[in-house]
Design an enzyme around this catalytic site. Structure first.
Site, PDB file in Angstrom:
ATOM      1  N   ASP A  77       0.851  -1.185   0.000  1.00 26.77           N
ATOM      2  CA  ASP A  77       0.000   0.000   0.000  1.00 26.77           C
ATOM      3  C   ASP A  77       0.891   1.241   0.000  1.00 26.77           C
ATOM      4  O   ASP A  77       1.664   1.458   0.940  1.00 26.77           O
ATOM      5  CB  ASP A  77      -0.909  -0.022   1.240  1.00 26.77           C
ATOM      6  N   ASP A 128      -9.077  -0.113   1.913  1.00 27.62           N
ATOM      7  CA  ASP A 128      -9.028   0.346   0.523  1.00 27.62           C
ATOM      8  C   ASP A 128     -10.302  -0.035  -0.224  1.00 27.62           C
ATOM      9  O   ASP A 128     -10.849   0.760  -0.992  1.00 27.62           O
ATOM     10  CB  ASP A 128      -7.805  -0.250  -0.196  1.00 27.62           C
ATOM     11  N   THR A 164      -2.996   5.078  -4.182  1.00 30.30           N
ATOM     12  CA  THR A 164      -1.933   5.829  -3.487  1.00 30.30           C
ATOM     13  C   THR A 164      -0.559   5.587  -4.120  1.00 30.30           C
ATOM     14  O   THR A 164       0.294   6.466  -4.087  1.00 30.30           O
ATOM     15  CB  THR A 164      -1.886   5.440  -1.992  1.00 30.30           C
ATOM     16  N   THR A 165      -0.352   4.397  -4.700  1.00 29.58           N
ATOM     17  CA  THR A 165       0.916   4.127  -5.408  1.00 29.58           C
ATOM     18  C   THR A 165       0.875   4.794  -6.776  1.00 29.58           C
ATOM     19  O   THR A 165       1.858   5.411  -7.206  1.00 29.58           O
ATOM     20  CB  THR A 165       1.135   2.604  -5.557  1.00 29.58           C
TER      21      THR A 165
END
Length: 532
Positions: A65, A400, A98-99
């Site tokens: 994550d 998520d 988020t990545t």
């Protein structure tokens, strides 16, 4: 000479302006931020690698994550810290991607280096990138598919896509429907376009496997019922009181000692103590209350052995050490009011449930409340795992998935995954750039090229030939196949919508907008001034 401008002012007067420092600062900032982006790039996609993080206190975290990895990294360079904040922003807005947002920012910064080295001014690049990001959001919105909350299957597909890149991806068939049901349970009809994830409590319990994870339509406490003096551990037709006062002898307002030198005096003190506690418990019992939830106290003991003994005699099930931050969730779930003083203990302030019982889960015990009357719009999920690392990652993955469903409630549009939207935006921006004049055209072309980093990285992390895959993908999109993306499992290019790889539109649009905003800010920094 490089890094210097010579300006003619009047006849033979020359003024020397050194710009080398500004270039050096810009270059250092971009390189530092790009280094952070490269660190998480291998974690992108279903076949992305995981990172093992060792914290200062010796704890170990295994995750892919992006927000968690960057949050735990010790970044000191100011510009690199901006990418950490960028990942947090994406986590707040969308919860997923988020990545992706950090990898996008890294690719845009790489293009900035090329443009700066060709002599383009940072302000011109910044303005052009802003125009490109606005156009990109328009393109994404145009290719999005509307979705209704009644279409549960589409919501589950979207939640499954977010879980596919996680350590617990093999359990997505269990966790995805659970995330969808949890969010749909807490939607308030009065505010149908917003979901508060605080209404979904996720409880971690060691033991078993992720398969044993369950959603409970009720309330769960992570501590067992008090067993002292043989108190009850199962109560049917429960009347539940949530109290914020202490059932223990009061303390004086000032620090002082009382010296007791006589047995009769000691007996008198103990008798007064017993009468005081009994008086409180009689008032509680008079309302018909048979389950007591006691808030943890920092002032004095919330309960003593003596009060627990009398509560057990009164056949009242006691759950002590309820955390202060859980009070709002509990009162909303049970539809009861927290009671701050024993004088305010009334029957109408109690919650009602069919059953309150202590059950064994894994290596510990929990108290489960089911069949709650007039239950508030809340849900509890008990996550299980064979070890602490899996348990933590399962919780992060579920968060998520919950965020993805929340995104769809907020903005009800789906978009294809697998690098399809990025390639389509890149293609359309490239075509738009050809119609423009001057430097804008050059900068927007660079922005379009940067977007190819997502499909390139997806292919690279899956062990495919990235150049071959991206070239084929561009060719298919040029022929009008807008939903064509990388099928990582099959190792080839397919219609990604038919493969059920979908994500909320909000995840893609916020990733593009936030990444562009962060890059523009880094680009316009020309000096670092220390104020220490």
């Amino acid at each position: 000479m490089p890094g210097a401008n010579v300006m003619q002012a009047g006849g033979n007067t020359e003024k020397y302006v050194d710009t080398k420092r500004k270039d050096d600062v810009r270059y250092a900032n971009i390189l530092a931020a790009k280094g952070v982006a490269d660190a998480v790039r291998t974690s992108l996609g279903p076949r992305g690698m995981d990172k093992m993080l060792s914290t200062a206190n010796g704890d170990v975290i295994i995750t892919n994550d992006g927000a968690t990895i960057l949050n735990k990294m010790e970044v000191t360079q100011p510009a690199a810290k901006m990418l950490v904040e960028l990942s947090k922003s994406q986590d707040i807005v969308a919860g997923d991607g988020t990545t992706t947002v950090v990898v996008l920012a890294g690719a845009l910064l790489k293009q900035c280096l090329n443009l700066l080295s060709k002599g383009l001014h940072p302000t011109i690049i910044s303005e052009a990138f802003h125009k490109a990001s606005e156009k990109a959001v328009e393109v994404l919105t145009a290719m999005a598919i509307p979705v209704e909350l009644s279409d549960r299957e589409a919501l589950v597909k979207s939640a499954s896509t977010s879980l596919n890149s996680k350590v617990v991806s093999q359990y997505s068939s269990l966790l995805a429907p659970m995330a969808v049901d949890a969010v749909l349970n807490v939607i308030d009809p009065g505010r149908p376009n917003s979901v508060d994830l605080k209404d979904i409590k996720v409880l971690k319990k060691l033991g078993g496997t992720v398969d044993d994870t369950e959603m409970i339509n009720g309330l769960v406490f992570d501590n067992k019922a008090s067993h002292l003096a043989g108190g009850p551990t199962r109560v049917e037709n429960a009347k539940i009181g949530l109290i914020q006062f202490q059932i223990s002898p009061p303390k004086t307002d000032i620090e002082q000692n009382v010296i007791v030198s006589d047995y009769t005096q000691m007996d008198r003190i103990l008798k007064e103590e017993r009468n005081y506690i009994l008086g409180i418990i009689k008032k509680i019992r008079a309302t018909g209350c048979n389950v007591l939830l006691i808030q943890k106290s920092i002032l004095r003991d919330a309960v003593t052995d003596l009060s627990l003994h009398y509560l057990a005699k009164a056949k009242i099930l006691v759950v002590k050490d309820v955390e202060r931050e859980d009070i709002e969730f509990i009162s909303k779930t049970l539809n009861c009011l927290p009671i701050a003083n024993v004088e305010h203990f009334r029957t109408e302030k109690l919650g009602h449930a069919d059953l309150v019982e202590e059950v064994s889960v894994g290596s510990g015990r929990i108290v489960k409340v089911t069949g709650i009357k007039k239950m508030g719009r809340t849900t509890t999920v008990v996550v299980r795992g064979s070890n602490a690392l899996v348990l933590d990652e399962a919780e992060r993955s579920l968060h998520d998935a919950l965020c993805v469903v929340r995104c769809l409630v907020n903005w009800r549009f789906l978009i294809a995954g697998g690098g399809a939207p990025e390639i389509e935006v890149s293609r359309q921006l490239g075509a738009w750039a050809k119609t423009l004049q001057g430097m804008d055209s050059f900068c927007i072309r660079a922005f379009a090229d940067a977007l190819e980093v997502i499909p390139y990285t997806l292919a690279e992390n899956a062990g495919l030939n990235p150049i071959l895959i991206v070239t084929e993908l561009r060719n298919r999109h040029a022929n009008g196949e807008v939903n064509t993306g990388i099928n990582v499992r099959k190792g080839q290019i397919t219609n990604i919508l038919e493969e059920n790889v979908v994500q909320p539109l909000l995840v893609s649009t916020s990733a593009l907008s936030l990444a562009t905003e962060c890059v523009r800010m880094i680009l316009k920094i020309d000096d670092i001034v220390s104020t220490r």
